[in-house]
Design a protein around this motif. Structure first.
Motif, mmCIF file in Angstrom:
data_model
loop_
_atom_site.group_PDB
_atom_site.id
_atom_site.type_symbol
_atom_site.label_atom_id
_atom_site.label_comp_id
_atom_site.label_asym_id
_atom_site.label_seq_id
_atom_site.Cartn_x
_atom_site.Cartn_y
_atom_site.Cartn_z
ATOM 1 N N ILE A 46 -6.919 63.829 67.655
ATOM 2 C CA ILE A 46 -7.917 63.605 68.688
ATOM 3 C C ILE A 46 -9.258 63.308 68.015
ATOM 4 C CG2 ILE A 46 -8.480 66.070 68.859
ATOM 5 C CD1 ILE A 46 -8.966 65.609 71.856
ATOM 6 N N SER A 47 -10.029 62.405 68.635
ATOM 7 C CA SER A 47 -11.334 62.047 68.081
ATOM 8 C C SER A 47 -12.345 63.141 68.391
ATOM 9 C CB SER A 47 -11.814 60.718 68.662
ATOM 10 O OG SER A 47 -10.938 59.680 68.323
ATOM 11 N N CYS A 48 -13.310 63.310 67.455
ATOM 12 C CA CYS A 48 -14.357 64.317 67.634
ATOM 13 C C CYS A 48 -15.708 63.720 67.270
ATOM 14 C CB CYS A 48 -14.097 65.541 66.757
ATOM 15 S SG CYS A 48 -12.570 66.420 67.134
ATOM 16 N N VAL A 49 -16.762 64.221 67.917
ATOM 17 C CA VAL A 49 -18.118 63.811 67.593
ATOM 18 C C VAL A 49 -18.996 65.051 67.585
ATOM 19 C CG1 VAL A 49 -18.624 63.320 70.019
ATOM 20 C CG2 VAL A 49 -20.065 62.348 68.230
ATOM 21 N N MET A 50 -19.901 65.084 66.605
ATOM 22 C CA MET A 50 -20.861 66.188 66.514
ATOM 23 C C MET A 50 -22.235 65.568 66.350
ATOM 24 S SD MET A 50 -20.729 69.507 64.004
ATOM 25 C CE MET A 50 -21.470 71.054 64.510
ATOM 26 N N TRP A 51 -23.116 65.775 67.338
ATOM 27 C CA TRP A 51 -24.423 65.140 67.323
ATOM 28 C C TRP A 51 -25.295 65.739 66.221
ATOM 29 C CZ3 TRP A 51 -23.018 61.209 69.761
ATOM 30 C CH2 TRP A 51 -22.319 61.272 70.964
ATOM 31 N N LYS A 52 -26.251 64.955 65.738
ATOM 32 C CA LYS A 52 -27.055 65.352 64.592
ATOM 33 C C LYS A 52 -27.889 66.613 64.834
ATOM 34 C CE LYS A 52 -30.964 62.277 65.663
ATOM 35 N NZ LYS A 52 -31.840 61.197 65.131
ATOM 36 N N GLN A 53 -28.237 66.881 66.101
ATOM 37 C CA GLN A 53 -29.060 68.053 66.399
ATOM 38 C C GLN A 53 -28.262 69.356 66.373
ATOM 39 O OE1 GLN A 53 -28.585 65.488 68.404
ATOM 40 N NE2 GLN A 53 -28.180 66.097 70.540
ATOM 41 N N VAL A 54 -26.914 69.242 66.302
ATOM 42 C CA VAL A 54 -26.065 70.444 66.246
ATOM 43 C C VAL A 54 -25.962 70.899 64.794
ATOM 44 C CG1 VAL A 54 -23.791 71.417 66.723
ATOM 45 C CG2 VAL A 54 -24.769 69.682 68.257
ATOM 46 N N PRO A 55 -26.349 72.131 64.464
ATOM 47 C CA PRO A 55 -26.308 72.595 63.075
ATOM 48 C C PRO A 55 -24.878 72.778 62.567
ATOM 49 C CG PRO A 55 -26.874 74.410 64.534
ATOM 50 C CD PRO A 55 -26.854 73.170 65.387
ATOM 51 N N LEU A 56 -24.701 72.530 61.265
ATOM 52 C CA LEU A 56 -23.408 72.709 60.623
ATOM 53 C C LEU A 56 -23.636 73.511 59.351
ATOM 54 C CD1 LEU A 56 -20.382 71.990 60.691
ATOM 55 C CD2 LEU A 56 -20.908 69.939 59.338
ATOM 56 N N LYS A 57 -22.921 74.626 59.193
ATOM 57 C CA LYS A 57 -23.193 75.571 58.113
ATOM 58 C C LYS A 57 -22.450 75.259 56.809
ATOM 59 C CE LYS A 57 -24.049 79.342 61.373
ATOM 60 N NZ LYS A 57 -23.666 80.709 61.820
ATOM 61 N N PHE A 58 -21.613 74.245 56.790
ATOM 62 C CA PHE A 58 -20.873 73.895 55.572
ATOM 63 C C PHE A 58 -20.692 72.379 55.521
ATOM 64 C CE2 PHE A 58 -17.805 74.419 58.887
ATOM 65 C CZ PHE A 58 -16.842 73.456 58.654
ATOM 66 N N GLN A 59 -20.259 71.880 54.356
ATOM 67 C CA GLN A 59 -20.060 70.447 54.174
ATOM 68 C C GLN A 59 -18.702 70.042 54.736
ATOM 69 O OE1 GLN A 59 -22.200 68.011 52.939
ATOM 70 N NE2 GLN A 59 -20.588 66.656 53.671
ATOM 71 N N LEU A 60 -18.711 69.294 55.781
ATOM 72 C CA LEU A 60 -17.463 68.836 56.392
ATOM 73 C C LEU A 60 -16.899 67.682 55.575
ATOM 74 C CD1 LEU A 60 -15.848 69.615 58.936
ATOM 75 C CD2 LEU A 60 -16.983 67.732 60.126
ATOM 76 N N LYS A 61 -15.581 67.668 55.363
ATOM 77 C CA LYS A 61 -14.953 66.604 54.582
ATOM 78 C C LYS A 61 -13.487 66.466 54.969
ATOM 79 C CE LYS A 61 -14.001 69.753 50.733
ATOM 80 N NZ LYS A 61 -14.211 70.028 49.292
ATOM 81 N N ASP A 62 -12.902 65.340 54.595
ATOM 82 C CA ASP A 62 -11.483 65.108 54.875
ATOM 83 C C ASP A 62 -10.643 66.201 54.222
ATOM 84 O OD1 ASP A 62 -12.105 62.881 56.276
ATOM 85 O OD2 ASP A 62 -11.458 61.434 54.766
ATOM 86 N N GLY A 63 -9.632 66.653 54.943
ATOM 87 C CA GLY A 63 -8.721 67.659 54.404
ATOM 88 C C GLY A 63 -9.090 69.081 54.773
ATOM 89 N N ALA A 64 -10.301 69.270 55.303
ATOM 90 C CA ALA A 64 -10.725 70.620 55.674
ATOM 91 C C ALA A 64 -9.991 71.083 56.929
ATOM 92 C CB ALA A 64 -12.226 70.655 55.897
ATOM 93 N N LYS A 65 -9.593 72.346 56.921
ATOM 94 C CA LYS A 65 -8.955 72.926 58.096
ATOM 95 C C LYS A 65 -10.021 73.700 58.861
ATOM 96 C CE LYS A 65 -4.180 74.146 58.827
ATOM 97 N NZ LYS A 65 -2.943 74.614 58.171
ATOM 98 N N VAL A 66 -10.231 73.354 60.148
ATOM 99 C CA VAL A 66 -11.349 73.914 60.910
ATOM 100 C C VAL A 66 -10.916 74.291 62.324
ATOM 101 C CG1 VAL A 66 -13.052 72.580 59.592
ATOM 102 C CG2 VAL A 66 -12.087 71.629 61.708
ATOM 103 N N THR A 67 -11.777 75.111 62.925
ATOM 104 C CA THR A 67 -11.653 75.392 64.361
ATOM 105 C C THR A 67 -12.878 74.802 65.054
ATOM 106 O OG1 THR A 67 -10.393 77.426 64.027
ATOM 107 C CG2 THR A 67 -11.540 77.180 66.134
#
Length: 400
Positions: free
Chosen positions: A54-75
């Motif tokens: 499924i496609s996902c989008v995260m807008w720039k104003q939403v904070p992210l606490k780690f470096q997202l990258k291909d292969g990462a397993k996330v919730t």
């Protein structure tokens, strides 16, 4: 009752209301793939498992606490929405928490560690890329953008090159095996360099270049191999094993055409001008030497010196001729003496003085043998042979 007809926009709006109204906020676990951090600051990626995505989008104003990258397993915690311009449903993310590494990323790291321990990535074994290759092998999909980027860039920058293109499957079933075949075939063609690559994509799309058989083919190739897989942010096992990693297919084409046609003309002109300047400098230097030589007073007596040396040469020639004649005469006399000596020692020479040679068949009878041992002998003189029968033999009494 007549069925109502909807426009695409109307139908999409209905779907949007149903999905967003009935499902709303979701909490989904999966593996990140095809991650893109857009220059606008927004983040786009695909969340997947082994059966769906499924496609996902995260807008720039939403904070992210780690470096997202291909292969990462996330919730992902977000809201299910519809993007009408594409007719896609997607998750609008409000929060992402990291769970660990995805299955493909773990396989990638395991193979990377294995090959690194075997020395596949050592710089000491990497072959240098020729600065002016004229025979270039290319392995990629003929329908991909990467193919057009490579071909047009090479032909534009250095049309003198000959391109040996091997159409190749770059993703899907059998693609890794076809990449291996392409590398092996091009390696046997005595080329200057080989480019393997494709355009960008998700980690699944690029996975054929993360296989051990492709790494082995690159490692064993005698021809330098350039890996040009995906975009600048994409890294594959092929990038680490290859002799050089190009950020994009276009960059690989630019790498093998560092000396463009214009630059080649420039080099030729520079060398030509340098050669002409060097020749003119040497001519001028020799001319100055001649001018200086003519100014020296000893130069005026130069013809006299030449005449003197000519006379000396004539004297040496006369003395040499005399010495040669003397040596030839001396050796001729010695040769005649040795000839006469050898002639006098010839076994048949006594026949010229009236002596005879005694033979029985082919045996020469010596002075120590008695004629009484023979019944018939040949008496050989200079001009005749007499066959004689021995009737009797008497010893010769020695006179005192």
């Amino acid at each position: 009752m007549e069925q109502k007809t909807f426009t695409v926009s109307e139908l999409t709006e209905i779907i949007q209301v149903l999905l967003e109204g009935s499902i709303g906020f979701v909490l989904v676990t999966g593996e990140v793939s095809n991650y893109k951090h857009h220059q606008s600051g927004h983040r786009y990626f695909t969340l997947k498992d082994n059966k769906a995505q499924i496609s996902c989008v995260m807008w720039k104003q939403v904070p992210l606490k780690f470096q997202l990258k291909d292969g990462a397993k996330v919730t992902v915690h977000g809201k299910l929405t519809v993007y009408p311009p594409r007719g896609n449903y997607q998750i609008e993310c409000f929060n992402i928490s990291e769970l660990g590494l995805g299955d493909l990323f773990i396989k990638f790291e395991e193979l990377k560690k294995k090959l690194e321990e075997k020395g596949y990535f050592d710089n000491s074994r990497k072959k240098p890329i020729p600065s002016f290759p004229l025979k270039i092998g290319v392995s990629t999909s003929p329908s991909g953008a990467g193919f057009q980027d490579i071909i047009t860039t090479i032909k534009r920058r250095l049309p003198l090159c000959t391109i040996y293109f091997r159409p190749t499957l770059v993703q899907g079933d059998g693609s890794a095996e076809d990449i291996v075949k392409a590398i092996n075939e091009l390696d046997k063609m005595n080329l200057d360099v080989i480019i393997i690559g494709r355009g960008g994509g998700s980690i699944e799309d690029l996975w054929s270049y993360n296989t051990e058989i492709v790494a082995d083919a690159i490692f064993k190739a005698n021809t330098p191999v350039i890996s040009a897989v995906g975009h600048e942010t994409d890294f594959t096992i092929a990038d680490f094993v290859s002799d050089f990693r190009a950020a994009t297919p276009t960059a690989s084409a630019e790498l093998v055409t560092q000396i463009t046609l214009d630059r080649l003309y420039q080099i030729i002109n520079e060398n030509y001008n340098s050669l002409v300047a060097s020749i003119n400098f040497n001519i001028q230097q020799r001319k100055s030497m001649i001018d200086n030589f003519e100014a020296v007073s000893s130069y005026k007596r130069f013809p006299d010196k030449i005449s003197k040396y000519i006379q000396l040469i004539d004297d040496f020639q006369t003395r040499l001729d005399n010495n040669i004649s003397k040596h030839l005469k001396k050796h001729k006399e010695k040769t005649e003496y040795l000839y006469n000596l050898l002639k006098s020692l010839h076994p048949l020479q006594p026949l010229n003085k009236g002596f005879a040679l005694l033979k029985h068949n082919n045996h020469t009878i010596t002075v120590d043998e008695s004629l009484g041992n023979y019944i018939e002998i040949d008496i050989i003189r200079k001009n005749e042979i007499a066959n004689t029968h021995i009737l009797s033999v008497k010893p010769v009494t020695k006179q005192t």
